[in-house]
Motif scaffolding. Structure first.
Motif, PDB file in Angstrom:
ATOM      1  N   UNK A  75      39.856  58.727  72.430  1.00  0.00           N
ATOM      2  CA  UNK A  75      38.689  59.260  71.731  1.00  0.00           C
ATOM      3  C   UNK A  75      38.960  59.377  70.231  1.00  0.00           C
ATOM      4  N   UNK A  76      37.901  59.195  69.455  1.00  0.00           N
ATOM      5  CA  UNK A  76      37.931  59.389  67.999  1.00  0.00           C
ATOM      6  C   UNK A  76      38.974  58.514  67.318  1.00  0.00           C
ATOM      7  N   UNK A  77      39.207  57.314  67.869  1.00  0.00           N
ATOM      8  CA  UNK A  77      40.133  56.354  67.271  1.00  0.00           C
ATOM      9  C   UNK A  77      39.346  55.094  66.922  1.00  0.00           C
ATOM     10  N   UNK A 121      49.585  54.566  60.656  1.00  0.00           N
ATOM     11  CA  UNK A 121      48.399  55.244  60.137  1.00  0.00           C
ATOM     12  C   UNK A 121      47.917  56.335  61.095  1.00  0.00           C
ATOM     13  N   UNK A 122      47.985  56.056  62.396  1.00  0.00           N
ATOM     14  CA  UNK A 122      47.570  57.056  63.374  1.00  0.00           C
ATOM     15  C   UNK A 122      48.475  58.280  63.311  1.00  0.00           C
ATOM     16  N   UNK A 123      49.795  58.057  63.240  1.00  0.00           N
ATOM     17  CA  UNK A 123      50.747  59.159  63.249  1.00  0.00           C
ATOM     18  C   UNK A 123      50.702  59.985  61.959  1.00  0.00           C
ATOM     19  N   UNK A 124      50.157  59.408  60.901  1.00  0.00           N
ATOM     20  CA  UNK A 124      50.068  60.126  59.630  1.00  0.00           C
ATOM     21  C   UNK A 124      48.645  60.582  59.341  1.00  0.00           C
ATOM     22  N   UNK A 125      47.818  60.643  60.380  1.00  0.00           N
ATOM     23  CA  UNK A 125      46.476  61.174  60.231  1.00  0.00           C
ATOM     24  C   UNK A 125      45.498  60.265  59.534  1.00  0.00           C
ATOM     25  N   UNK A 126      45.749  58.948  59.567  1.00  0.00           N
ATOM     26  CA  UNK A 126      44.853  57.989  58.907  1.00  0.00           C
ATOM     27  C   UNK A 126      44.421  56.892  59.877  1.00  0.00           C
TER      28      UNK A 126
END
Length: 357
Positions: free
Chosen positions: A58-60, A266-271
């Motif tokens: 979700x939300x990705x 990017x996912x792991x750093x909130x982007x």
């Protein structure tokens, strides 16, 4: 148990299957990604892969698989034989009755072909999970997983005891309408909790090796040590999700898998965002910390020529003793993913390939 224990085709050491994240690349749309999923499951069916699963996220922006049941209904309409399932549905996000109704419907649409894989993680960040569940009690939701699982099983079997508050509630489609098969339940995990629970309940187990490789062998050992025979299984059966991508050229394989690595950075750093193109990934200037993460991430992605990928998959299966390998091919474009599954099928002499005169 045939629906669980697949057959190894060609020269593959164990059955091969597909884990589809329905990834959306930069410059592409969710429609493009879903069309690619249809193409992949048709290819998988033609080439003798055992099952095709989709995973709830979700939300990705880079993943279009927020509604596994909807996608599986679509894939069922475009296939005839391959098993289809969730890898998985995140049980704490949903009411057990709703899942029983969704997967009862899928079973009615594709009788004898549906797997219900369940996880206890949210499949997203905490804020999104809270929005999904209309509650901020996220840790309690995970702790209640065994109880939710028991309730879901009761709904699927339509066997709440007399006097239970849900005794007169029926999941439909389901057994109340007459004898019918029900989807086998799988437990998914990336640590020991679900491994032990799957073993105690005598359920098949799927481990997320593709993002928790350091825990694979301990979790599988725990599952096997905990296993108790059940009506569904008389012996343990464990598959592992494996990130693998084959290409005709080794350098091209590296270019493709780097897109998935940058997406994870990017996912792991909130982007979080769409899956970058190979050109964007090649031009990106990784920091020292990001480069360390990428190197670690790619060390668990089997990639290269078909022969190299086959060797890597064989070695992994021997090391873990996995009963099935479920391959996810993460890349920017659908063509690269389709080509990878075709090349892996060729490397193992799976049926349905092109015959050259």
């Amino acid at each position: 148990m045939d629906e669980i224990r697949g057959t190894a085709n060609g020269t593959a050491p164990v059955p091969l299957s597909v884990l589809d994240l329905v990834t959306v690349g930069s410059g592409r749309t969710a429609t493009d990604a879903l069309r690619t999923s249809v193409d992949i499951t048709r290819l998988a069916e033609r080439r003798g892969f055992h099952r095709h699963w989709v995973a709830e996220h979700h939300s990705m922006p880079g993943v279009a698989s927020s509604s596994p049941a909807v996608i599986l209904a679509h894939l069922a309409a475009h296939t005839e034989r391959i098993r289809l399932g969730s890898g998985g549905v995140m049980l704490p996000n949903h009411a057990p009755l709703a899942i029983a109704e969704q997967f009862g419907t899928l079973e009615a649409l594709a009788p004898g072909r549906v797997d219900l894989g369940l996880g206890r993680a949210p499949g997203t960040d905490g804020a999104t999970a809270a929005a999904l569940r209309r509650s901020d009690r996220l840790s309690e939701g995970a702790d209640e997983f065994p109880q939710q699982l028991a309730e879901l099983t009761r709904f699927l079997d339509d066997d709440f005891p007399d006097g239970h508050p849900y005794a007169r509630i029926h999941a439909v489609p389901g057994p109340v309408q007459g004898p019918s098969p029900r989807p086998p339940i799988w437990l998914l995990g990336s640590s020991g909790f679900s491994a032990r629970l799957a073993g105690v309940l005598g359920l098949p187990f799927a481990f997320a090796h593709h993002f928790s490789a350091q825990n694979t062998v301990p979790a599988l050992d725990l599952y096997r040590d905990s296993f108790r025979p059940s009506e569904l299984l008389d012996a343990p059966y464990a598959l592992i999700g494996v990130s693998a991508l084959a290409s005709d050229d080794e350098r091209e394989a590296r270019r493709q898998v780097l897109t998935g690595a940058l997406s994870m950075v990017r996912l792991r750093t909130g982007r979080p965002g769409l899956i970058p193109t190979p050109e964007e990934a090649a031009a990106y200037e990784f920091s020292a910390m990001e480069r360390e993460f990428v190197d670690s991430w790619l060390s668990n992605v089997i990639h290269g020529t078909p022969d190299a990928v086959r060797t890597g998959l064989d070695d992994l299966q021997k090391r873990t003793g996995a009963d099935e390998l479920m391959i996810t091919a993460n890349a920017h474009g659908g063509d690269a993913r389709l080509r990878s599954y075709e090349l892996i099928a060729d490397a193992y002499d799976l049926p349905g390939g092109v015959v050259h005169s």
